[in-house]
Design a protein around this motif. Structure first.
Motif, PDB file in Angstrom:
ATOM      1  N   ALA A 302      -2.565 -24.609   3.533  1.00  0.00           N
ATOM      2  CA  ALA A 302      -1.840 -24.658   2.320  1.00  0.00           C
ATOM      3  C   ALA A 302      -0.236 -25.210   2.388  1.00  0.00           C
ATOM      4  O   ALA A 302       0.395 -25.066   3.616  1.00  0.00           O
ATOM      5  N   ASP A 303       0.130 -25.650   1.285  1.00  0.00           N
ATOM      6  CA  ASP A 303       1.538 -26.154   1.342  1.00  0.00           C
ATOM      7  C   ASP A 303       2.145 -26.309  -0.136  1.00  0.00           C
ATOM      8  O   ASP A 303       1.328 -25.520  -0.907  1.00  0.00           O
ATOM      9  N   ARG A 304       3.357 -26.873  -0.248  1.00  0.00           N
ATOM     10  CA  ARG A 304       3.934 -26.818  -1.316  1.00  0.00           C
ATOM     11  C   ARG A 304       4.221 -28.396  -2.033  1.00  0.00           C
ATOM     12  O   ARG A 304       5.334 -28.770  -2.353  1.00  0.00           O
ATOM     13  N   GLY A 305       3.082 -29.182  -1.511  1.00  0.00           N
ATOM     14  CA  GLY A 305       3.249 -30.648  -1.976  1.00  0.00           C
ATOM     15  C   GLY A 305       2.347 -30.770  -3.277  1.00  0.00           C
ATOM     16  O   GLY A 305       2.175 -32.116  -3.437  1.00  0.00           O
ATOM     17  N   HIS A 306       1.771 -29.711  -3.879  1.00  0.00           N
ATOM     18  CA  HIS A 306       1.063 -30.182  -5.304  1.00  0.00           C
ATOM     19  C   HIS A 306       1.715 -30.697  -6.199  1.00  0.00           C
ATOM     20  O   HIS A 306       3.034 -30.654  -6.258  1.00  0.00           O
ATOM     21  N   LEU A 307       0.885 -31.239  -7.199  1.00  0.00           N
ATOM     22  CA  LEU A 307       1.790 -31.906  -8.387  1.00  0.00           C
ATOM     23  C   LEU A 307       2.908 -30.979  -9.146  1.00  0.00           C
ATOM     24  O   LEU A 307       3.804 -31.158  -9.543  1.00  0.00           O
ATOM     25  N   HIS A 308       2.178 -29.714  -9.119  1.00  0.00           N
ATOM     26  CA  HIS A 308       3.084 -28.789 -10.086  1.00  0.00           C
ATOM     27  C   HIS A 308       4.209 -28.426  -9.145  1.00  0.00           C
ATOM     28  O   HIS A 308       5.329 -27.967  -9.841  1.00  0.00           O
ATOM     29  N   HIS A 309       4.000 -28.335  -7.907  1.00  0.00           N
ATOM     30  CA  HIS A 309       5.341 -27.822  -7.089  1.00  0.00           C
ATOM     31  C   HIS A 309       6.212 -28.928  -7.186  1.00  0.00           C
ATOM     32  O   HIS A 309       7.352 -28.791  -7.178  1.00  0.00           O
ATOM     33  N   ARG A 310       5.842 -30.270  -7.117  1.00  0.00           N
ATOM     34  CA  ARG A 310       6.712 -31.500  -7.154  1.00  0.00           C
ATOM     35  C   ARG A 310       7.540 -31.735  -8.628  1.00  0.00           C
ATOM     36  O   ARG A 310       8.579 -31.830  -8.605  1.00  0.00           O
ATOM     37  N   LEU A 311       6.719 -31.055  -9.562  1.00  0.00           N
ATOM     38  CA  LEU A 311       7.327 -30.799 -11.101  1.00  0.00           C
ATOM     39  C   LEU A 311       8.742 -29.912 -10.844  1.00  0.00           C
ATOM     40  O   LEU A 311       9.757 -30.075 -11.692  1.00  0.00           O
ATOM     41  N   LEU A 312       8.360 -28.873 -10.163  1.00  0.00           N
ATOM     42  CA  LEU A 312       9.501 -27.826 -10.140  1.00  0.00           C
ATOM     43  C   LEU A 312      10.524 -28.227  -9.466  1.00  0.00           C
ATOM     44  O   LEU A 312      11.766 -28.141  -9.688  1.00  0.00           O
ATOM     45  N   GLU A 313      10.385 -29.031  -8.246  1.00  0.00           N
ATOM     46  CA  GLU A 313      11.353 -29.625  -7.348  1.00  0.00           C
ATOM     47  C   GLU A 313      12.110 -30.690  -8.204  1.00  0.00           C
ATOM     48  O   GLU A 313      13.371 -30.684  -8.059  1.00  0.00           O
TER      49      GLU A 313
END
Length: 442
Positions: A302-313
């Motif tokens: 698991a990581d924080r590279g999903h599309l929804h994570h990128r939208l938050l970033e």
């Protein structure tokens, strides 16, 4: 249509009513894991929402079995029973994972077993419409392998996008709505009875998502967990398999009309439509596998590279990121649906292009906060209404003082799972006076 709507409403009602008791059961059972590095929420939130969704699925199929027209689906086809058997297997695996965090390979094996159970009961791909070739019949092993692969890919694609409050349930609900319209059109307009099971699956899936969403919208009171995400992923895959592998596209047309349309894309919509409804989750799945493999990690890490994570970033808020994902899902699914109805209309292509431009513009404006008109605020939930601070700015509240002359300011209190509760929390300020300020919960 009325019987499908009744099935949808019963499924939604059962799912909605059971989610509250399931939440209490999850808290008592300890299905509230600690906050992980990749998580977006800030407080432990109960899982096991898939329990309510599974019983909603059972209720919907039970009601459909007792309706006059839908009873024929159970009498003439074994696909509803195959779906229920596979759903029970993958649901049990998900419940165990929500409670005990089982290994990823064990979950993958459980997904393959669930797909195998459905294949054994007849829910499998029999043929494929191939461009410039026509309908190609598959052998038993080819159909089995393709069915298992499609089920596993769809389940994991839905599981990967389940990272924000209401994201997976909303996207699957949008996809199943478009899929329902397409399957119902094939069944009702062309009189092809083989499309009836897929239509029923789409209606039940919509009910499961609609009933769970009120509890799962930001700030979520309960998560569906793997028991829910893998369940709705399997139901979505079952509908796609039924409409792709059971409905012969040659039956949609006859004679010279079939020969003319064979040269165009709409004849292959039975193959294209199931792919478009999971386009964004599948793209996220492929990008995650490539990204993790490139870094030398396991594809299941698991990581924080999903599309929804990128939208938050980028700077989008939680709710805004979810709405953007909703927008693109609806655009792709309903755009394909409209093109399948009338592929010769340039207005459909022009509308998709314009909406795509609007979507790209929204992606470039993460700091823009839409405001509803004052007259429409009573239609929105309280947490989405604008705060009236004019009176507070003109007449600041008098601060409280203790026996030592220090000032304390009363503000709101962040409640459980991000909800805001009324209460008092004092911030002691040495000898200073400060106006009340809003308390940010998440």
């Amino acid at each position: 249509m009325r019987e499908y709507l009744l099935t949808l409403c019963v499924t939604a009602a059962v799912t909605y009513l059971l989610t509250g008791p399931v939440r209490k059961f999850a808290i008592v059972a300890g299905a509230m894991p600690e906050i992980r590095a990749r998580d977006v929420h800030r407080e432990p939130t109960p899982r096991l929402g898939g329990i309510a969704m599974f019983f909603g699925l059972c209720a919907g199929l039970l009601v459909a079995d007792h309706l006059a027209n839908l009873n024929e689906v159970f009498a003439e086809s074994n696909e509803p029973r195959a779906l229920l058997s596979g759903a029970a297997v993958v649901w049990l695996v998900g419940v165990l994972d929500d409670k005990f965090e089982i290994d990823a390979l064990i979950k993958l094996g459980g997904q393959a077993i669930a797909a195998g159970v459905m294949v054994m009961q007849g829910l499998t791909i029999l043929w494929l419409p191939i461009p410039s070739v026509g309908t190609v019949a598959l052998t038993q092993w080819q159909g089995t392998l393709l069915t298992v692969a499609l089920v596993v890919i769809t389940i994991n694609a839905v599981n990967f996008v389940d990272g924000l409050d209401g994201l997976a349930a909303g996207m699957v609900c949008i996809a199943s709505a478009a899929f329902f319209m397409y399957a119902y059109r094939i069944w009702y307009s062309y009189g092809i009875e083989a499309a009836a099971p897929a239509t029923l699956f789409a209606a039940v899936l919509m009910g499961m998502c609609v009933g769970f969403l009120p509890h799962n919208m930001h700030p979520a009171r309960i998560f569906m967990g793997d028991s829910g995400s893998m369940l709705i992923g399997l139901v979505l895959a079952a509908g796609a398999i039924s409409i792709t592998g059971q409905v012969d596209p040659d039956n949609l047309f006859s004679g010279s009309e079939r020969s003319a349309v064979h040269q165009m894309v709409p004849i292959y919509i039975p193959l294209v439509m199931p792919l478009t409804i999971i386009a964004i989750p599948a793209a996220d799945l492929v990008l995650a596998i490539v990204r993790r493999t490139w870094r030398g990690q396991s594809p299941f890490a698991a990581d924080r590279g999903h599309l929804h994570h990128r939208l938050l970033e980028v700077g989008h808020s939680h709710s805004r990121a979810v709405l953007i994902m909703y927008f693109w899902s609806a655009l792709i699914a309903f755009g394909t649906l409209a093109y399948s109805v009338n592929s010769a209309s340039m207005w459909i292509v022009l509308g998709v292009v314009i909406l795509s431009a609007i979507g790209l513009l929204l992606l470039l404006l993460p700091r823009f906060t839409p405001r509803a008109p004052r007259w429409a605020e009573h239609l929105l939930p309280p947490r989405y209404r604008r705060r009236r601070q004019a009176v507070e700015d003109l007449v600041p509240a008098a601060p409280l003082e203790d026996e030592k002359g220090r000032t304390s300011v009363v503000t709101g209190v962040a409640g459980v799972n991000g909800a805001t509760a009324l209460g008092a929390r004092s911030h002691v300020l040495d000898g200073r006076r400060q106006a009340p300020r809003a308390d940010v919960t998440r």
